[in-house]
Write an enzyme that holds these catalytic residues in place. Structure first.
Site, short mmCIF file in Angstrom:
data_model
loop_
_atom_site.label_atom_id
_atom_site.label_comp_id
_atom_site.label_asym_id
_atom_site.label_seq_id
_atom_site.Cartn_x
_atom_site.Cartn_y
_atom_site.Cartn_z
N GLU B 29 1.03 -1.29 -0.09
CA GLU B 29 0.21 0.31 0.16
C GLU B 29 0.73 1.29 -0.06
O GLU B 29 0.60 2.52 0.01
CB GLU B 29 -0.96 -0.22 1.73
N GLU B 85 -10.15 -5.09 7.98
CA GLU B 85 -9.34 -4.05 7.99
C GLU B 85 -8.22 -4.67 6.86
O GLU B 85 -7.71 -3.88 6.43
CB GLU B 85 -8.60 -4.58 9.83
N GLY B 97 -7.14 -17.48 -6.06
CA GLY B 97 -8.48 -17.78 -6.10
C GLY B 97 -8.38 -17.57 -4.44
O GLY B 97 -9.45 -17.71 -3.79
N GLY B 99 -7.43 -14.98 -2.51
CA GLY B 99 -8.35 -13.86 -1.77
C GLY B 99 -9.33 -13.90 -1.97
O GLY B 99 -10.07 -13.92 -0.56
N ASN B 126 -5.93 1.75 -6.30
CA ASN B 126 -5.44 0.46 -6.00
C ASN B 126 -6.82 -0.69 -7.42
O ASN B 126 -7.51 -0.81 -6.92
CB ASN B 126 -6.21 -0.42 -4.89
N TYR B 133 -12.90 -6.89 -5.63
CA TYR B 133 -13.90 -5.79 -4.94
C TYR B 133 -15.77 -6.46 -5.73
O TYR B 133 -16.61 -6.35 -5.00
CB TYR B 133 -13.86 -5.44 -3.87
#
Lengths: 162, 162
Positions: B29, B85, B97, B99, B126, B133
């Site tokens: 990140e 979090e 797969g 994640g 990102n 998502y």
């Protein structure tokens, strides 16, 4: 600031009042259609399962506002935070410092418990809210967006072979 | 998807591994400078105070990723949610797969516990994360911004006569 202001933690008997405050805040946010909470659910999750806490601001014996919060966790800090879900002061008691007093109370709770952060979300159109939060020293995290699955999407993700 | 995938909850012995995963995610990140967590803090807050939970994805006996989450509370729904979090899969095991499997596992935990929501934040740059998502059915809440006080700002709000 009203010198008769005090704070008290909500007990199960306060469930009706908590629900009224939740609904009043949702109405202010133009999101009343999103509220499916009822007293039985609040009783279960707040007072049996103790997932969140509620503090009232009480002025001259009357509950003039409330804060509902729970513990978050920051992996960067390695410690808990306080996440404020709802902050509400009833309209006829606004502008008297009760909201700020509640925010300062929560910051003290965070500090006393050793938490590293105190966070909340604000709707982007709520200019008065944003100015209030900035005046308290809060920093907007403008490079992050919240993502959510709920309802059917949550069940699909959980159980469908997607 | 690896048929040898399983999940396990972290125990105190896993603190070192959790910290390594937290630091690896922070590096991804570009936020490594924000990490002040150490093993003692994680031990205290995760395993003594039990503020958050950790699940590992384990493939062929190796921890290939983790999810760290805690319970949020929605006043609109009147119930808890799951707040994710950290989600991390080690680079050499990406695209397999894991994640998605972790996200589905968390959705199942949310559903089994009666939670109404599953939420997390993603950095706006990102793109791969966002696309991932969205592919899971998540909705971005673009009209809310996160506000935070921490460090000196938190102590000032708590204790200064502002």
């Amino acid at each position: 600031m009203d010198t008769n202001l005090r704070f008290r933690s909500a007990a199960e008997d306060d469930t009706g009042l908590i629900l009224r405050f939740i609904k009043a805040l949702a109405e202010f946010e133009h999101l009343s259609d999103k509220v499916s909470a009822d007293e039985a659910l609040l009783r279960e999750w707040l007072f049996d399962k103790k997932i969140a806490e509620v503090i009232f601001a009480v002025a001259d014996g009357k509950e003039v506002g409330f804060a509902l919060f729970f513990h978050s966790f920051s992996t960067f800090l390695g410690k808990a935070g306080i996440y404020l879900e709802d902050l509400y002061v009833i309209p006829e008691f606004r502008g008297l410092g009760y909201g700020k007093a509640l925010m300062k109370k929560l910051a003290r709770i965070a500090a006393e418990r050793g938490c590293g952060r105190f966070e909340w979300q604000c709707l982007d159109w709520n200019r008065a809210g944003i100015d209030f939060y900035l005046s308290l020293g809060a920093e907007p995290l403008t490079d992050w967006t919240l993502y959510r699955v709920s309802g059917k999407s949550l069940l699909d993700l959980a159980y469908e072979d997607t």
